[in-house]
Design an enzyme around this catalytic site. Structure first.
Site, PDB file in Angstrom:
ATOM      1  CB  THR A  83      -0.986  -0.057   1.152  1.00  0.00           C
ATOM      2  OG1 THR A  83      -1.885  -0.961   1.082  1.00  0.00           O
ATOM      3  CG2 THR A  83      -1.551   1.211   1.449  1.00  0.00           C
TER       4      THR A  83
ATOM      5  CB  SER B 127       2.973  -7.858   1.355  1.00  0.00           C
ATOM      6  OG  SER B 127       1.732  -7.679   2.282  1.00  0.00           O
TER       7      SER B 127
ATOM      8  CB  THR C 144       0.735  -3.664   6.303  1.00  0.00           C
ATOM      9  OG1 THR C 144      -0.683  -3.891   5.669  1.00  0.00           O
ATOM     10  CG2 THR C 144       1.315  -2.216   6.227  1.00  0.00           C
ATOM     11  CG  ASP C 145      -2.592  -7.435   3.511  1.00  0.00           C
ATOM     12  OD1 ASP C 145      -2.708  -6.663   4.690  1.00  0.00           O
ATOM     13  OD2 ASP C 145      -2.946  -7.508   2.434  1.00  0.00           O
TER      14      ASP C 145
HETATM   15  N1  LIG Z   1      -1.552  -2.051   4.020  1.00  0.00           N
HETATM   16  C1  LIG Z   1      -1.284  -2.611   3.055  1.00  0.00           C
HETATM   17  O1  LIG Z   1       0.143  -2.577   2.747  1.00  0.00           O
HETATM   18  C2  LIG Z   1      -2.131  -3.979   2.518  1.00  0.00           C
HETATM   19  C3  LIG Z   1      -1.385  -4.185   1.157  1.00  0.00           C
HETATM   20  N2  LIG Z   1      -2.580  -4.502   0.269  1.00  0.00           N
HETATM   21  C4  LIG Z   1      -0.351  -5.388   1.087  1.00  0.00           C
HETATM   22  O2  LIG Z   1       0.372  -5.186   0.267  1.00  0.00           O
HETATM   23  O3  LIG Z   1      -0.150  -6.043   2.063  1.00  0.00           O
END
Ligand SMILES: NC(=O)C[C@H](N)C(=O)O
Length: 330
Positions: free
Chosen positions: A15, A59, A91-92
């Protein structure tokens, strides 16, 4: 002569790197240079930055081999003279990536992982502040010797303890055991705890990594099918390490062939060894050869088993590693 701190920023996507494509759909296409350009106040840190675009993916689609590859690159960058590394990613799966990097990071220089919960096109996007925090930690001499850290929402967490605990909150990252190890206060890092004991393992040489499934216990669920192709298994059990009684025998059979680790699906507190004795209790399961994860959360226990097996270890080495990593401070 002023000492210049050299920090390498490795972008993986997520993100924090989202931007709108020609069709208006968001994808993690920004480069590390774009992320750096959006950080106010960066010049005041006086860093010499090197930028590396390692991947631009959500991620959820990172593979363990990608993270092992990144660990190798980080080792080489630090050996070549970098003072610290910042990894920006989604973050995932950040908690798992950070912990696998931590298990494979034998040097004292800081490696700091960060990301964002609000993408760059939203009001109050948190990426620039998180990146500034991560760079501040990576350049801080007090971060040396602490392994891989996660900087998020002005808190600093140990990779072994941090967890994404909310799907949307800006303060999504918490350390259930021991809390954050530091905070950013007016641009400086204040540490709240000393470095904890860590497990460090050799970086796997090849791309073929062991297979370690994770299964989560659920009320009334069938016992897991034996997966003969797996090299190890992590079970996220109820409470302090309880499973349905009909899971005990199949898992005991699997534990004869591979390390089977017993962790808690509560994601806080330890697996205990000594309370109840009924079939499927933690005591029964440990007597049948399962290995307790202690305070280590299931997804992180899985990274540890994978790294131990990749280093040529077996059940005894998994047990020894978890005795350190599963401790309350580990
Ligand atoms: N907040 C995030 O980064 C979620 C995102 N979709 C990721 O790549 O994990």
């Amino acid at each position: 002569m002023a000492v210049v701190t050299r920090v390498v920023v490795c972008g993986l996507g997520g993100t924090i790197a989202m931007t709108a494509g020609p069709d208006g759909r968001l994808a993690p296409a920004l480069r590390a240079g774009d992320l750096i350009a959006a950080v106010p106040g960066l010049a005041a840190l006086g860093l010499e930055l090197e930028l590396l675009d390692v991947a631009r993916v959500p991620s959820a689609s990172l593979r363990t081999a990608d993270v092992v590859g990144l660990a190798r690159r980080i080792g080489a960058l630090l050996a070549a003279g970098a003072d610290g590394v910042v990894v920006t990613q989604g973050t995932d799966t950040l908690e798992e990536c950070a912990y696998l990097l931590d298990l494979l990071h034998e040097r004292p220089e800081p490696v700091v992982v960060t990301g964002a919960m609000r993408h760059p096109l939203l009001a109050g996007a948190d990426g620039p502040a998180n990146l500034l925090a991560a760079l501040t930690v990576a350049a801080d001499p007090g971060a040396r010797g602490r392994g891989v850290l996660v900087a998020f929402a002005d808190e600093v967490h140990a990779a072994a303890r941090v967890r994404k605990a909310h799907s949307t909150s800006l303060t999504a990252f918490v350390s259930a055991t021991g809390g954050p190890v530091g905070r950013l206060v007016e641009g400086r890092v204040r540490y709240l705890a000393g470095p904890a004991p860590r497990v460090v393992l050799p970086r796997p040489a090849g791309d073929g990594l062991p297979r370690v499934p994770l299964i989560v216990a659920a009320l009334g669920a069938d016992a897991p099918e034996p997966d003969l192709a797996a090299d190890g298994l992590v079970v996220a059990a109820f409470g302090v390490g309880h499973l349905p009684e009909w899971w005990a025998e199949p898992l005991a059979e699997l534990a004869l062939r591979m390390p089977v680790v017993l962790a808690s699906r509560t994601l806080a507190g330890p697996v205990l060894a000594d309370t109840y004795g009924y079939a499927g209790s933690e005591r029964d399961l440990l007597e049948r050869g399962l290995i307790p994860a202690g305070f280590l959360e299931p997804v992180k226990a899985r990274m540890l088993v994978l790294a131990v097996l990749a280093a040529g270890g077996g059940r005894a080495e998994v047990r020894d590693a978890l005795a350190v990593a599963g401790g309350p401070g580990g």
